[in-house]
Scaffold this active site. Structure first.
Site, PDB file in Angstrom:
ATOM      1  N   GLN A 334       0.832  -1.215   0.000  1.00  0.00           N
ATOM      2  CA  GLN A 334       0.000   0.000   0.000  1.00  0.00           C
ATOM      3  C   GLN A 334       0.866   1.265   0.000  1.00  0.00           C
ATOM      4  OE1 GLN A 334      -3.172  -0.424  -0.299  1.00  0.00           O
ATOM      5  NE2 GLN A 334      -3.844   1.699  -0.187  1.00  0.00           N
ATOM      6  N   GLY A 338       0.802   1.995  -6.649  1.00  0.00           N
ATOM      7  CA  GLY A 338       0.722   1.198  -7.887  1.00  0.00           C
ATOM      8  C   GLY A 338       1.953   0.362  -8.138  1.00  0.00           C
ATOM      9  N   GLU A 361       3.345 -25.169   9.468  1.00  0.00           N
ATOM     10  CA  GLU A 361       3.631 -25.654  10.841  1.00  0.00           C
ATOM     11  C   GLU A 361       2.481 -25.360  11.798  1.00  0.00           C
ATOM     12  OE1 GLU A 361       7.528 -25.740  12.373  1.00  0.00           O
ATOM     13  OE2 GLU A 361       8.438 -26.007  10.404  1.00  0.00           O
ATOM     14  N   THR A 363      -1.773 -24.056  11.150  1.00  0.00           N
ATOM     15  CA  THR A 363      -2.446 -22.807  10.785  1.00  0.00           C
ATOM     16  C   THR A 363      -2.594 -21.931  12.027  1.00  0.00           C
ATOM     17  OG1 THR A 363      -4.647 -23.650  11.291  1.00  0.00           O
ATOM     18  CG2 THR A 363      -3.830 -24.009   9.026  1.00  0.00           C
TER      19      THR A 363
HETATM   20  N1  CAA Z   1       4.099 -31.691  23.068  1.00  0.00           N
HETATM   21  C1  CAA Z   1       4.070 -32.970  23.484  1.00  0.00           C
HETATM   22  N2  CAA Z   1       2.956 -33.733  23.418  1.00  0.00           N
HETATM   23  C2  CAA Z   1       1.846 -33.163  22.924  1.00  0.00           C
HETATM   24  C3  CAA Z   1       1.797 -31.843  22.487  1.00  0.00           C
HETATM   25  C4  CAA Z   1       3.001 -31.079  22.565  1.00  0.00           C
HETATM   26  N3  CAA Z   1       3.046 -29.824  22.168  1.00  0.00           N
HETATM   27  N4  CAA Z   1       0.569 -31.552  22.031  1.00  0.00           N
HETATM   28  C5  CAA Z   1      -0.167 -32.672  22.201  1.00  0.00           C
HETATM   29  N5  CAA Z   1       0.614 -33.653  22.742  1.00  0.00           N
HETATM   30  C6  CAA Z   1       0.203 -34.993  23.123  1.00  0.00           C
HETATM   31  C7  CAA Z   1      -0.946 -34.927  24.121  1.00  0.00           C
HETATM   32  O1  CAA Z   1      -0.466 -34.795  25.439  1.00  0.00           O
HETATM   33  C8  CAA Z   1      -1.650 -36.232  23.888  1.00  0.00           C
HETATM   34  O2  CAA Z   1      -0.963 -37.249  24.593  1.00  0.00           O
HETATM   35  P1  CAA Z   1      -1.721 -38.487  25.325  1.00  0.00           P
HETATM   36  O3  CAA Z   1      -2.298 -39.304  24.210  1.00  0.00           O
HETATM   37  O4  CAA Z   1      -0.650 -39.191  26.056  1.00  0.00           O
HETATM   38  O5  CAA Z   1      -2.768 -37.879  26.181  1.00  0.00           O
HETATM   39  C9  CAA Z   1      -1.450 -36.482  22.393  1.00  0.00           C
HETATM   40  O6  CAA Z   1      -0.314 -35.687  21.997  1.00  0.00           O
HETATM   41  C10 CAA Z   1      -2.651 -36.081  21.582  1.00  0.00           C
HETATM   42  O7  CAA Z   1      -2.890 -34.696  21.874  1.00  0.00           O
HETATM   43  P2  CAA Z   1      -4.277 -34.014  21.559  1.00  0.00           P
HETATM   44  O8  CAA Z   1      -5.385 -34.818  22.152  1.00  0.00           O
HETATM   45  O9  CAA Z   1      -4.166 -32.574  21.950  1.00  0.00           O
HETATM   46  O10 CAA Z   1      -4.340 -34.170  19.960  1.00  0.00           O
HETATM   47  P3  CAA Z   1      -5.329 -33.571  18.900  1.00  0.00           P
HETATM   48  O11 CAA Z   1      -5.619 -34.629  17.924  1.00  0.00           O
HETATM   49  O12 CAA Z   1      -6.481 -32.892  19.566  1.00  0.00           O
HETATM   50  O13 CAA Z   1      -4.403 -32.512  18.119  1.00  0.00           O
HETATM   51  C11 CAA Z   1      -3.368 -30.396  17.670  1.00  0.00           C
HETATM   52  C12 CAA Z   1      -3.777 -31.446  18.704  1.00  0.00           C
HETATM   53  C13 CAA Z   1      -2.633 -29.333  18.480  1.00  0.00           C
HETATM   54  C14 CAA Z   1      -4.538 -29.806  16.964  1.00  0.00           C
HETATM   55  C15 CAA Z   1      -2.379 -31.026  16.639  1.00  0.00           C
HETATM   56  O14 CAA Z   1      -3.057 -31.965  15.820  1.00  0.00           O
HETATM   57  C16 CAA Z   1      -1.706 -30.004  15.741  1.00  0.00           C
HETATM   58  O15 CAA Z   1      -0.754 -29.331  16.137  1.00  0.00           O
HETATM   59  N6  CAA Z   1      -2.180 -29.899  14.483  1.00  0.00           N
HETATM   60  C17 CAA Z   1      -1.491 -29.089  13.481  1.00  0.00           C
HETATM   61  C18 CAA Z   1      -0.486 -29.947  12.762  1.00  0.00           C
HETATM   62  C19 CAA Z   1       0.569 -29.126  12.098  1.00  0.00           C
HETATM   63  O16 CAA Z   1       1.112 -28.187  12.668  1.00  0.00           O
HETATM   64  N7  CAA Z   1       0.889 -29.506  10.856  1.00  0.00           N
HETATM   65  C20 CAA Z   1       1.907 -28.852  10.105  1.00  0.00           C
HETATM   66  C21 CAA Z   1       3.000 -29.800   9.821  1.00  0.00           C
HETATM   67  S1  CAA Z   1       4.325 -28.923   9.062  1.00  0.00           S
HETATM   68  C22 CAA Z   1       4.441 -29.637   7.571  1.00  0.00           C
HETATM   69  O17 CAA Z   1       3.849 -30.613   7.318  1.00  0.00           O
HETATM   70  C23 CAA Z   1       5.285 -28.958   6.561  1.00  0.00           C
HETATM   71  C24 CAA Z   1       6.742 -29.144   6.744  1.00  0.00           C
HETATM   72  O18 CAA Z   1       7.447 -29.476   5.813  1.00  0.00           O
HETATM   73  C25 CAA Z   1       7.385 -28.810   8.028  1.00  0.00           C
END
Ligand code: CAA
Length: 375
Positions: A334, A338, A361, A363
């Site tokens: 902005q 242009g 990593e 959203t």
């Molecule tokens: N550290 C350690 N353990 C963790 C944790 C953390 N930050 N977050 C969750 N956990 C553990 C929980 O304690 C739980 O353990 P138990 O089974 O022993 O209880 C387990 O993991 C499951 O946790 P949740 O029930 O919280 O899991 P969820 O299914 O509800 O998901 C979420 C949580 C935060 C939404 C997760 O799915 C998430 O971060 N999603 C986004 C994924 C992401 O960032 N993807 C991008 C990848 S990057 C990429 O792909 C590109 C590249 O090249 C790098």
């Protein structure tokens, strides 16, 4: 936590800035247009110790902290966000193996990554398992002293050039507890990159589909224990979110510096547009957002370096800094008016690059979920 860099940090900042200027500042524009990733740049950054900053010295890293890592990534991103993303993603297998790998895995895989001789990747997402990473479907079936992996992964940064890929696959039942992490080496039979995504920006950092067809890996490729994979992924992403925040700060700074210089030079109505209060208010908001972003990133890094919990702070830093950089880069366009919308000037590219940082990593909606849940 200190607010002025130590002498060592100031030197590292200068080293990273100088290397970035020399290695890719003048070629990044063209490479972005043509989707060219230059492996030799990672090698050169590695020679300077910039590809393994927080990795212990015994595995050929620099043995510094995430604060130093963030300082260096900000500089790299200010000249080419794609290479900051590349360094950050190559860092993910290093942090994973350093925290969860056994000694044999650490010795074999970390040093070449830390030296920038090898490139690392992190392969978690799938077409139906993006934000809901725990629902991934790729399977790993144990067969004696081996595992056989099958599935299709998506959004793997530099998967097509990576030597060491951490692949997440299901060894158990549904949900996060059934996921395990494996080291898969480039060239393993049945393991290949599929299509490279044609993205809005950051095309100098390739993003690939990864195909696993009856990929046989030794059982010693399992990282940690079966079922520990999701925690390993989340732990790596906690750290990774600091690096994405630092990348956002560097990119936002580049947009801020370019557009404020322009505003001081561009004259309308007989005076530099920077003299108008309407412009000054925009610049003040950009500056404040940038400074706040850096502080949030540095605080998360400081907590991590101090061995304190930092998951919430890393998410807050990633959320705030990437949203701020989206806003700063949009305002930079902005400010240029242009010409800012043309490819003659870099700010439209900065704006396109900023967008991916709100997605990668985790959203920014997922960051809000992590922060909200923790509160
Ligand atoms: N550290 C350690 N353990 C963790 C944790 C953390 N930050 N977050 C969750 N956990 C553990 C929980 O304690 C739980 O353990 P138990 O089974 O022993 O209880 C387990 O993991 C499951 O946790 P949740 O029930 O919280 O899991 P969820 O299914 O509800 O998901 C979420 C949580 C935060 C939404 C997760 O799915 C998430 O971060 N999603 C986004 C994924 C992401 O960032 N993807 C991008 C990848 S990057 C990429 O792909 C590109 C590249 O090249 C790098």
């Amino acid at each position: 936590m200190r607010f002025t860099p130590t002498e060592e940090q100031a030197q590292l900042k200068e080293l990273a800035a100088k290397a970035s200027r020399q290695l890719f500042a003048t070629t990044i524009e063209k490479d972005e247009e043509e989707g060219i990733f230059r492996r030799e740049i990672i090698r050169e950054l590695g020679k300077l110790g910039l590809t393994g900053i927080p990795t212990p010295v015994e595995y050929d890293g620099a043995g510094l902290g995430y604060l130093e890592y963030a300082i260096a990534l900000e500089e790299i991103a200010a000249y080419g966000a794609a290479y900051a993303i590349s360094v950050a993603v190559s860092g993910l297998p290093q942090v994973i193996l350093n925290l969860f790998g056994n000694e044999q895995q650490k010795k074999k895989y970390i040093p070449p990554l830390a030296r920038g001789e090898h490139i690392g990747a992190f392969s978690l997402s799938e077409s139906h398992a993006g934000s809901d990473a725990g629902s991934l479907k790729a399977r790993a079936v144990k067969n004696g002293s081996e595992y056989v992996l099958n599935g299709t992964k998506l959004w793997t940064t530099q998967g097509n050039v990576a030597d060491t890929v951490i692949v997440f696959a299901r060894t158990g039942g549904e949900g996060p507890r059934g996921v395990s992490a494996f080291i898969v080496e480039k060239g393993t039979k049945g393991f290949r990159a599929g299509k490279t995504e044609h993205k809005m920006a950051a095309n100098a950092s390739p993003t690939c589909e990864m195909i696993l067809e009856d990929v046989v890996v030794p059982a010693s490729s399992l990282v940690g224990e079966e079922g520990q994979g999701f925690k390993i992924a989340m732990t790596a992403l906690d750290s990774g979110r600091i690096t994405i925040g630092a990348t956002a700060v560097g990119l936002g700074r580049a947009a801020f510096e370019y557009s404020t210089k322009f505003a001081k030079e561009r004259k309308q109505f007989g005076q530099p547009i920077a003299d108008f209060q309407g412009i000054q208010f925009m610049v003040a908001d950009m500056y404040t957002a940038l400074e706040a972003s850096r502080l949030l990133v540095q605080r998360a890094a400081y907590l991590k370096d101090s061995g304190l919990p930092f998951t919430r702070e890393a998410s807050a830093a990633k959320l705030f800094s990437t949203d701020a950089t989206m806003s700063i880069t949009t305002d930079a366009v902005q400010l240029l008016g242009g010409v800012g919308y043309t490819k003659e000037y870099p700010v439209e590219r900065y704006m396109r690059e900023a967008k991916v940082l709100q997605i990668v990593e985790g959203t920014n909606q997922i960051q809000r979920m992590v922060i909200g849940r923790s509160i």
